[in-house]
Design an enzyme around this catalytic site. Structure first.
Site, mmCIF file in Angstrom:
data_model
loop_
_atom_site.group_PDB
_atom_site.id
_atom_site.type_symbol
_atom_site.label_atom_id
_atom_site.label_comp_id
_atom_site.label_asym_id
_atom_site.label_seq_id
_atom_site.Cartn_x
_atom_site.Cartn_y
_atom_site.Cartn_z
ATOM 1 N N MET A 1 -3.968 -6.534 -7.422
ATOM 2 C CA MET A 1 -3.381 -7.557 -8.284
ATOM 3 C C MET A 1 -4.416 -8.504 -8.900
ATOM 4 S SD MET A 1 -0.553 -6.300 -8.056
ATOM 5 C CE MET A 1 0.988 -7.060 -8.407
ATOM 6 N N ARG A 2 -5.567 -7.954 -9.275
ATOM 7 C CA ARG A 2 -6.595 -8.747 -9.962
ATOM 8 C C ARG A 2 -6.995 -8.043 -11.237
ATOM 9 N NH1 ARG A 2 -7.707 -12.951 -7.550
ATOM 10 N NH2 ARG A 2 -7.548 -13.126 -5.305
ATOM 11 N N GLY B 1 0.769 -1.235 0.000
ATOM 12 C CA GLY B 1 0.000 0.000 0.000
ATOM 13 C C GLY B 1 0.799 1.285 0.000
ATOM 14 N N ASN C 1 -5.505 3.004 -13.076
ATOM 15 C CA ASN C 1 -4.453 2.123 -12.561
ATOM 16 C C ASN C 1 -3.096 2.786 -12.755
ATOM 17 O OD1 ASN C 1 -3.354 -0.326 -11.513
ATOM 18 N ND2 ASN C 1 -2.836 -0.975 -13.583
ATOM 19 N N HIS D 1 0.996 1.620 -13.362
ATOM 20 C CA HIS D 1 1.827 0.461 -13.731
ATOM 21 C C HIS D 1 3.291 0.878 -13.745
ATOM 22 C CE1 HIS D 1 2.779 -3.396 -15.474
ATOM 23 N NE2 HIS D 1 3.554 -2.771 -16.340
#
Length: 195
Positions: free
Chosen positions: A89-90, A11, A106, A108
């Site tokens: 992580m889904r 986190g 998101n 990355h």
């Protein structure tokens, strides 16, 4: 604007966002943290910031569709407007994508479309490229394939270890993500005013 952050692990990006909210850099508050791991450290971070959190795991459900339905209900119950993934992580399924069109974001740890997937930093390091970076993007049904919102490059020096590169990437993430989220919230606020 009501925000939910979805996270699976440590986190650190969640904490960067929570600090940006606390410092007034993000013109909104985080209304919910959700983790798909009940032992994830991110839940302790949420507690520290006094942000409400919920957690349940895929294994508690009959299938992924039932899990997603429960998550969607949780977001709806909290009247969430914007979903921010911070180490979640889904793969986000169709139920959520349809409920939040262009409202799931998101981050990355690579310059997409290069090095998508779970190990963006390691993959870039092992490929021996001269630079990598960080991408903020909208989520679609693919793996790290949604439209790019912002990117920032990170140079890989010849003396960098994987650990050093990870630190450099995280430092960029913790600056870029809050700035991009703040901009998106301001833009969405203007859209709402125009409606």
């Amino acid at each position: 604007m009501k925000i939910a952050v979805l996270a699976s692990g440590n986190g650190s990006n969640f904490e960067a966002l929570a600090n940006a909210v606390r410092n007034g850099e993000i013109p909104a508050k985080i209304d919910l943290l959700f983790s798909d791991h009940q032992d994830a450290y991110v839940l302790k971070r949420a507690e520290k910031f006094q942000i409400p959190s919920e957690s349940f795991e895929l294994k508690e459900f009959e299938n992924k569709a039932a899990y997603e339905y429960a998550l969607l209900n949780l977001l709806k119950k909290n009247q969430i407007d914007l979903v921010i993934l911070a180490g979640y992580m889904r793969i986000v399924g169709e139920k959520l994508l349809q409920a939040f069109p262009k409202r799931i974001i998101n981050i990355h740890p690579a310059l997409l479309p290069s090095f998508p997937g779970l190990h963006g930093i390691k993959d870039a390091f092992e490929a021996g490229v001269a630079e990598t970076g960080v991408t903020v993007h909208y989520v679609d049904s693919g793996v790290d394939t949604g439209p790019v919102i912002a990117q920032e490059k990170v140079i890989i020096d010849k003396n960098d270890t994987l650990e050093i590169l990870e630190e450099k990437i995280h430092a960029v993430e913790h600056g870029l993500y809050p700035a991009v989220i703040a901009k998106i919230i301001k833009e969405l606020g203007h859209e709402t005013c125009a409606d």
